[in-house]
Design an enzyme around this catalytic site. Structure first.
Site, PDB file in Angstrom:
ATOM      1  N   SER A 100       0.647  -1.266  -0.115  1.00 62.95           N
ATOM      2  CA  SER A 100      -0.127  -0.099   0.055  1.00 62.95           C
ATOM      3  C   SER A 100       0.827   1.226   0.010  1.00 62.95           C
ATOM      4  O   SER A 100       2.029   1.273   0.506  1.00 62.95           O
ATOM      5  CB  SER A 100      -0.992   0.135   1.302  1.00 62.95           C
ATOM      6  N   TYR A 113      -2.941   0.341  10.560  1.00 65.30           N
ATOM      7  CA  TYR A 113      -2.620  -0.335   9.244  1.00 65.30           C
ATOM      8  C   TYR A 113      -1.439   0.345   8.454  1.00 65.30           C
ATOM      9  O   TYR A 113      -0.565  -0.439   8.080  1.00 65.30           O
ATOM     10  CB  TYR A 113      -4.071   0.073   8.277  1.00 65.30           C
TER      11      TYR A 113
END
Length: 235
Positions: A100, A113
């Site tokens: 990501s 996250y």
């Protein structure tokens, strides 16, 4: 399994499904053994696990922090380490981490996250350098959020919001379409690219700001959190 390609016989392996659960790290040893029993080795490993969470830091429990780290970091790293010995012995292999952009850039309300994605990015960056001498390629694909909707979500204008922050939010809500990401992964395998960034211009600029002008980026993100409507979009 045999088939014809350009008039020449080609032998392929039958597909085999092995179910694993990164939230159960105790099962990883058995999973790795089952994977190796299939064909004895793995040519290409694509790690594409992800668990997302949006919440203020103070509301996230330690148990949830650990669960996210298991799925986003310990799972892919353990799987890669388990398959490395055969890749090293064969002096061949390709490991791809679909990560990501938050492995490089942290956004408010994504503490667990972003931390897990930063950890995964660092692990595979180190791994790339360590295994290059064995002919093993390590690639990372860093993307913005996956937009699986039929159309791009509409962003309602906020009359009193900061213009720069409103523009930033509109760019962040576009995301990456699944077919685009899938094609990029295939291109990464075919061309053996070591790092791929799938992001629109604004997140790319934010990455440069993080390196060159961090106080400015920090101010923009903090202002976004204070703006209730923008904060909702950034989450």
């Amino acid at each position: 399994m045999k088939y014809q390609y350009n008039g020449l016989p080609v032998i392929t392996f039958a597909p085999k499904m092995v179910i694993l659960d990164f939230s159960d790290m105790d099962s990883m040893e058995d999973v790795l053994a089952e994977v190796m029993e299939c064909y004895g080795y793995v040519d290409t490993l694509i790690c594409n696990s992800s668990m997302k969470l949006k919440a203020p830091v103070q509301t996230v429990s330690l148990e949830l922090d650990r669960n996210i780290m298991d799925i986003n970091y310990f799972g892919p790293s353990t799987l890669a380490k388990g398959l490395l010995p055969t890749m090293i012995s064969r002096r061949s292999g390709h490991i791809i981490l679909v990560n990501s952009i938050q492995g490089k850039l942290a956004v408010p309300f994504r503490s667990s996250y972003a931390a897990s994605k930063h950890a995964a990015q660092a692990f595979f960056d180190c791994l790339r350098a360590e295994v290059e001498e064995y002919g093993i390629i390590v690639s990372t694909v860093s993307h913005t959020f996956i937009n699986a909707s039929e159309s791009s979500p509409a962003v309602e204008p906020a009359p009193k919001s900061n213009a720069l922050l409103e523009y930033l939010a509109s760019k962040l809500t576009r995301g990456v379409r699944p077919p685009v990401l899938a094609n990029e992964i295939m291109q990464t395998v075919n061309r053996k690219r070591k790092e791929v960034l799938l992001a629109h211009p604004i997140p790319r600029v934010a990455l440069y700001l993080r390196s060159l002008f961090p106080p400015f980026l920090f101010a923009v993100l903090a202002a976004g959190v204070k703006d209730s409507e923008l904060a909702e979009q950034l989450q």
